[in-house]
Design a protein around this motif. Structure first.
Motif, PDB file in Angstrom:
ATOM      1  N   ASP A 160       0.818  -1.211   0.000  1.00 44.52           N
ATOM      2  CA  ASP A 160       0.000   0.000   0.000  1.00 44.52           C
ATOM      3  C   ASP A 160       0.851   1.260   0.000  1.00 44.52           C
ATOM      4  O   ASP A 160       0.467   2.283  -0.580  1.00 44.52           O
ATOM      5  N   GLU A 214      -6.485  -3.198   4.044  1.00 43.60           N
ATOM      6  CA  GLU A 214      -7.250  -2.720   2.897  1.00 43.60           C
ATOM      7  C   GLU A 214      -8.473  -1.919   3.335  1.00 43.60           C
ATOM      8  O   GLU A 214      -8.800  -0.887   2.724  1.00 43.60           O
ATOM      9  N   LEU A 215      -9.152  -2.355   4.383  1.00 44.85           N
ATOM     10  CA  LEU A 215     -10.300  -1.606   4.883  1.00 44.85           C
ATOM     11  C   LEU A 215      -9.875  -0.219   5.362  1.00 44.85           C
ATOM     12  O   LEU A 215     -10.588   0.766   5.136  1.00 44.85           O
ATOM     13  N   HIS A 216      -8.729  -0.128   5.982  1.00 42.06           N
ATOM     14  CA  HIS A 216      -8.232   1.168   6.426  1.00 42.06           C
ATOM     15  C   HIS A 216      -7.860   2.049   5.237  1.00 42.06           C
ATOM     16  O   HIS A 216      -8.121   3.253   5.239  1.00 42.06           O
ATOM     17  N   ARG A 217      -7.251   1.444   4.222  1.00 37.99           N
ATOM     18  CA  ARG A 217      -6.856   2.220   3.042  1.00 37.99           C
ATOM     19  C   ARG A 217      -8.077   2.746   2.305  1.00 37.99           C
ATOM     20  O   ARG A 217      -8.137   3.915   1.914  1.00 37.99           O
ATOM     21  N   ILE A 218      -9.104   1.890   2.152  1.00 36.25           N
ATOM     22  CA  ILE A 218     -10.329   2.309   1.468  1.00 36.25           C
ATOM     23  C   ILE A 218     -11.035   3.399   2.259  1.00 36.25           C
ATOM     24  O   ILE A 218     -11.552   4.370   1.697  1.00 36.25           O
ATOM     25  N   LYS A 219     -11.040   3.254   3.576  1.00 37.52           N
ATOM     26  CA  LYS A 219     -11.696   4.241   4.432  1.00 37.52           C
ATOM     27  C   LYS A 219     -11.022   5.609   4.304  1.00 37.52           C
ATOM     28  O   LYS A 219     -11.674   6.650   4.269  1.00 37.52           O
ATOM     29  N   LYS A 221      -9.462   6.732   1.710  1.00 40.70           N
ATOM     30  CA  LYS A 221      -9.731   7.288   0.382  1.00 40.70           C
ATOM     31  C   LYS A 221     -11.187   7.687   0.215  1.00 40.70           C
ATOM     32  O   LYS A 221     -11.518   8.592  -0.547  1.00 40.70           O
ATOM     33  N   ASN A 222     -12.072   7.006   0.917  1.00 48.67           N
ATOM     34  CA  ASN A 222     -13.503   7.258   0.772  1.00 48.67           C
ATOM     35  C   ASN A 222     -14.079   7.692   2.120  1.00 48.67           C
ATOM     36  O   ASN A 222     -14.309   6.876   3.000  1.00 48.67           O
ATOM     37  N   LEU A 225     -17.163   6.138   4.050  1.00 46.70           N
ATOM     38  CA  LEU A 225     -17.104   4.881   4.773  1.00 46.70           C
ATOM     39  C   LEU A 225     -16.700   5.116   6.223  1.00 46.70           C
ATOM     40  O   LEU A 225     -15.856   5.964   6.511  1.00 46.70           O
ATOM     41  N   TRP A 242     -21.533   2.609   4.970  1.00 47.23           N
ATOM     42  CA  TRP A 242     -21.367   3.544   3.869  1.00 47.23           C
ATOM     43  C   TRP A 242     -22.525   4.528   3.879  1.00 47.23           C
ATOM     44  O   TRP A 242     -23.677   4.142   3.790  1.00 47.23           O
TER      45      TRP A 242
END
Length: 248
Positions: A160, A214-219, A221-222, A225, A242
């Motif tokens: 990441d 991955e959940l932390h990275r998506i959070k 960026k978005n 969430l 969401w």
């Protein structure tokens, strides 16, 4: 929130371990009715080991567990990662805590599964050496799951932070599988698990090791969430919510 999840998971693991390791001892009748022929071919290797090597292989397995769980510390050698050490340490604690809870509390772990360890099948060992209730906990390997969670989280965090490595990330995933598999090898040699138990532990651990970062990275960026704790009154777990537009 990550710290709260880690602490809650640690408490769950602390409460979940005693019922598992203090299961009812295995009776003489249960041992007399064991049938090696029903063991799948893939797992038969565990029934052809030298029982005299149990202690040495247990020791080597414990060493590999320490090595695997310590491996993420090497991420500190990377300057771009080192600056976020506190966040990553908390995420690491969260990951290990959750993967441990799946082992101690979920329906796929020994809290609900009662699979005899390979040692129970060895007539060369005395009844006293095999009767421990903990020998009902062959499925799945919690040691391997914990080690895999640590090494795969290490790989995922590096990936990441360095997306430029592209397809080479699969080499990192392959490397991350090596320590838990070596650990699993020693656990089989120590008559603690069948190969299928090791592979199941690897699957669970690698899933959490990749999924939590991955959940932390998506959070991050978005902003729509949110990650938190959820309770139904009967159980407590993680919630991923969401809400479109909430991050504006």
């Amino acid at each position: 929130m990550d710290g709260s999840i880690a602490v809650a998971g640690g408490v769950g693991n602390y409460l979940g371990i005693p019922p598992i390791i203090h299961k009812q001892p295995i009776s003489v009748i249960e041992m007399q009715t064991l049938n090696r022929d029903i063991i799948p071919g893939f797992d038969r290797w565990a029934l052809n080991q030298d029982p005299s090597g149990i202690n040495a292989n247990n020791r080597d397995a414990d060493i590999m567990l320490i090595v695997s769980c310590s491996a993420p510390a090497f991420l500190a050698l990377d300057g771009s990662i080192r600056k976020d050490w506190l966040k990553l340490f908390t995420m690491y604690a969260e990951t290990i805590s959750l993967v441990s809870d799946v082992y101690t509390l979920s329906f796929i772990g020994p809290a609900f599964q009662n699979k005899f360890r390979p040692v129970v099948y060895y007539d060369a060992l005395s009844y006293d050496d095999r009767k421990d209730g903990n020998n009902r906990n062959s499925f799945y390997s919690g040691h391997v799951a914990t080690a895999a969670a640590a090494t795969f989280m290490m790989a995922q965090v590096y990936i990441d932070y360095h997306p430029e490595i592209g397809g080479k990330k699969y080499l990192l995933y392959a490397a991350a599988a090596v320590p838990p598999l070596i650990l699993g090898y020693f656990r089989v040699k120590a008559l603690r698990h069948f190969p299928s138990d090791v592979m199941a532990g690897l699957a669970v651990g690698s899933l959490f090791g990749i999924l939590i970062p991955e959940l932390h990275r998506i959070k991050l960026k978005n902003k729509d969430l949110s990650l938190g704790l959820a309770s139904s009154g009967l159980s407590t777990g993680i919630s991923l919510k969401w809400q479109p537009g909430s991050g504006k």
